[in-house]
Design an enzyme around this catalytic site. Structure first.
Site, short mmCIF file in Angstrom:
data_model
loop_
_atom_site.label_atom_id
_atom_site.label_comp_id
_atom_site.label_asym_id
_atom_site.label_seq_id
_atom_site.Cartn_x
_atom_site.Cartn_y
_atom_site.Cartn_z
N GLU A 39 -20.30 -12.38 -1.09
CA GLU A 39 -19.36 -11.62 -1.93
C GLU A 39 -18.68 -12.51 -2.96
OE1 GLU A 39 -16.03 -9.82 0.15
OE2 GLU A 39 -15.56 -8.53 -1.54
N SER A 92 -14.38 -2.23 -3.74
CA SER A 92 -13.60 -1.33 -4.59
C SER A 92 -12.58 -2.11 -5.44
CB SER A 92 -12.94 -0.22 -3.78
OG SER A 92 -12.08 -0.70 -2.78
N GLY A 93 -12.11 -3.23 -4.95
CA GLY A 93 -11.38 -4.17 -5.80
C GLY A 93 -10.03 -3.74 -6.35
N GLY A 94 -9.44 -2.68 -5.82
CA GLY A 94 -8.15 -2.24 -6.34
C GLY A 94 -8.27 -1.00 -7.23
N ARG A 148 -0.85 -5.09 4.20
CA ARG A 148 -1.34 -3.71 4.04
C ARG A 148 -0.49 -2.75 4.86
NH1 ARG A 148 -6.75 -3.13 2.76
NH2 ARG A 148 -6.09 -4.74 1.34
N ARG A 174 -10.12 -0.87 0.58
CA ARG A 174 -9.00 -0.04 0.13
C ARG A 174 -9.37 1.38 -0.27
NH1 ARG A 174 -6.91 -4.60 -3.83
NH2 ARG A 174 -9.06 -5.23 -3.47
N LYS A 186 -22.65 -8.60 -2.30
CA LYS A 186 -21.49 -7.69 -2.42
C LYS A 186 -20.77 -8.05 -3.70
CE LYS A 186 -17.32 -6.03 -0.13
NZ LYS A 186 -16.82 -5.50 1.14
P1 13P Z 1 -11.87 -3.70 -1.39
O1 13P Z 1 -12.86 -2.57 -1.36
O2 13P Z 1 -10.49 -3.27 -0.99
O3 13P Z 1 -11.92 -4.48 -2.65
O4 13P Z 1 -12.28 -4.71 -0.24
C1 13P Z 1 -13.59 -5.10 -0.11
C2 13P Z 1 -13.66 -6.40 0.56
O5 13P Z 1 -14.40 -6.54 1.50
C3 13P Z 1 -12.84 -7.52 0.06
O6 13P Z 1 -13.24 -8.71 0.66
#
Ligand code: 13P
Length: 331
Positions: free
Chosen positions: A176, A260-262, A31, A294, A218
């Site tokens: 998650e 948020s996942g990208g 990152r 992210r 999550k």
């Molecule tokens: P993102 O919101 O960037 O997807 O990250 C969330 C997260 O905790 C990934 O494990």
């Protein structure tokens, strides 16, 4: 109500959500590199402090998920990060899985490690100030073949064992099971996969007698794959996401947070607003909020670039995004 249930529910205070600041050393290095910042223990500490030390973030955050090394580090305010958060009534949590590796039986899929020595680590994290924990499993979609039933079963079994151990240690588990956005798949396929994963997860949690009232889910939003060429509208995302959650997630859990996942920060904000709105319309039984990494960090990191003189402007960008994402939880 038990202490665990109270903690889990208070993560959903009105207008507040979670910041995921729990990137592993490997992910944090990548990152930082993508913004031209060389990685070291000190730049990683500064990276965490950029967000944790931002004045006013406590108006929008109920909790921050930390990576284990951050539990023992101090911000520029000279306070240990967990202490610094707790003094502002933001709950410190910690990622407790040890990351993923390819599954030996299906090398294109990932299995999450970390059960070995978990109960000892949980005791340590608790002493260091964590009040909740997170375990991430990831599921890749490839046509009709992936994820395999085996990857789903093995990953959710580990999620269940983790949840049980976290509860036994007096720590709230955030489970998650991320359905990855990467790929060419349709939104319909993502919805199917998420349904399968969630159905298997909750039946496995039952088999392991995990207390539902103190768990937080999550989850991904239901989206077309990032290489599908399709851009879903927020209404489409909300419709499919709520449908799959209502069908598969028991009403008794403490709540649901989204990753948020990208997605871009704007997409993650607009989709969350549409999901919140739809949840109200259909009378969804659980509270919902965000737990973004992210989408909350991207704009601030682009301003910061690792330079001390950019910290105030970077924190302003972070607070501006938090303000919008928080507003999306009450739309
Ligand atoms: P993102 O919101 O960037 O997807 O990250 C969330 C997260 O905790 C990934 O494990």
């Amino acid at each position: 109500m038990t202490d665990l249930v109270m903690i889990a529910r208070s993560l959903f205070s009105q207008g507040k959500g979670l910041l995921a600041a729990d990137e592993s050393v490997h992910t944090a290095t990548a990152r930082l590199a993508s913004y031209g910042i060389p990685a070291s223990a000190e730049t990683r500490r500064q990276y965490r402090d950029l967000f944790i030390g931002a004045e006013g973030m406590e108006r929008f955050l109920s909790g921050v998920i930390l990576f284990s090394e951050s539990l023992l580090e101090k911000g520029d305010d000279k306070k240990l990060f967990p202490k610094s958060l707790a003094t502002r009534s933001v709950m410190p949590g910690v990622k407790v899985d040890l990351g993923t590796e390819p599954m030996s039986a299906s090398p294109n899929e990932l299995i999450t490690n970390g059960l070995l020595g978990l109960s000892e680590r949980l005791e340590e994290y608790k002493k260091q100030g964590a009040v909740f924990t997170k375990w991430r499993a990831v599921f890749r979609i490839d046509g009709d073949t992936l994820p395999s039933a085996q990857a789903i079963h093995e990953n959710v079994k580990r999620l269940a064992i983790y949840a049980k151990e976290a509860q036994a240690a007096g720590l709230v588990p955030i489970l998650e099971p991320e359905v990855s956005l990467e790929g060419k798949h349709s939104r319909t396929r993502a919805r199917m996969v998420m349904g399968e994963v969630l159905k298997t997860l909750f039946s496995t949690l039952n088999e392991h007698s995990v207390d539902r009232a103190s768990i937080v889910l999550k989850t991904s939003m239901v989206l077309s794959g990032s290489e599908s060429g399709k851009r879903d509208t927020p209404e489409e995302v909300a419709l499919d996401t709520l449908a799959v959650l209502i069908e598969n997630v028991p009403s008794q859990i403490a709540g649901i947070v989204f990753l948020s996942g990208g997605q871009t920060p704007d997409q993650a904000t607009e989709n969350l607003a549409a999901i919140t709105k739809r949840a109200k319309e259909v009378g969804a039984p659980w509270p919902l909020t965000f737990s973004y990494a992210r989408a909350l960090q991207e704009e601030a990191l682009a301003v910061w670039k690792g330079k001390e003189e950019n910290v105030p402007a970077a924190r302003a960008a972070f607070i501006a995004r938090l303000t919008r994402v928080s507003a999306a939880t009450t739309s």
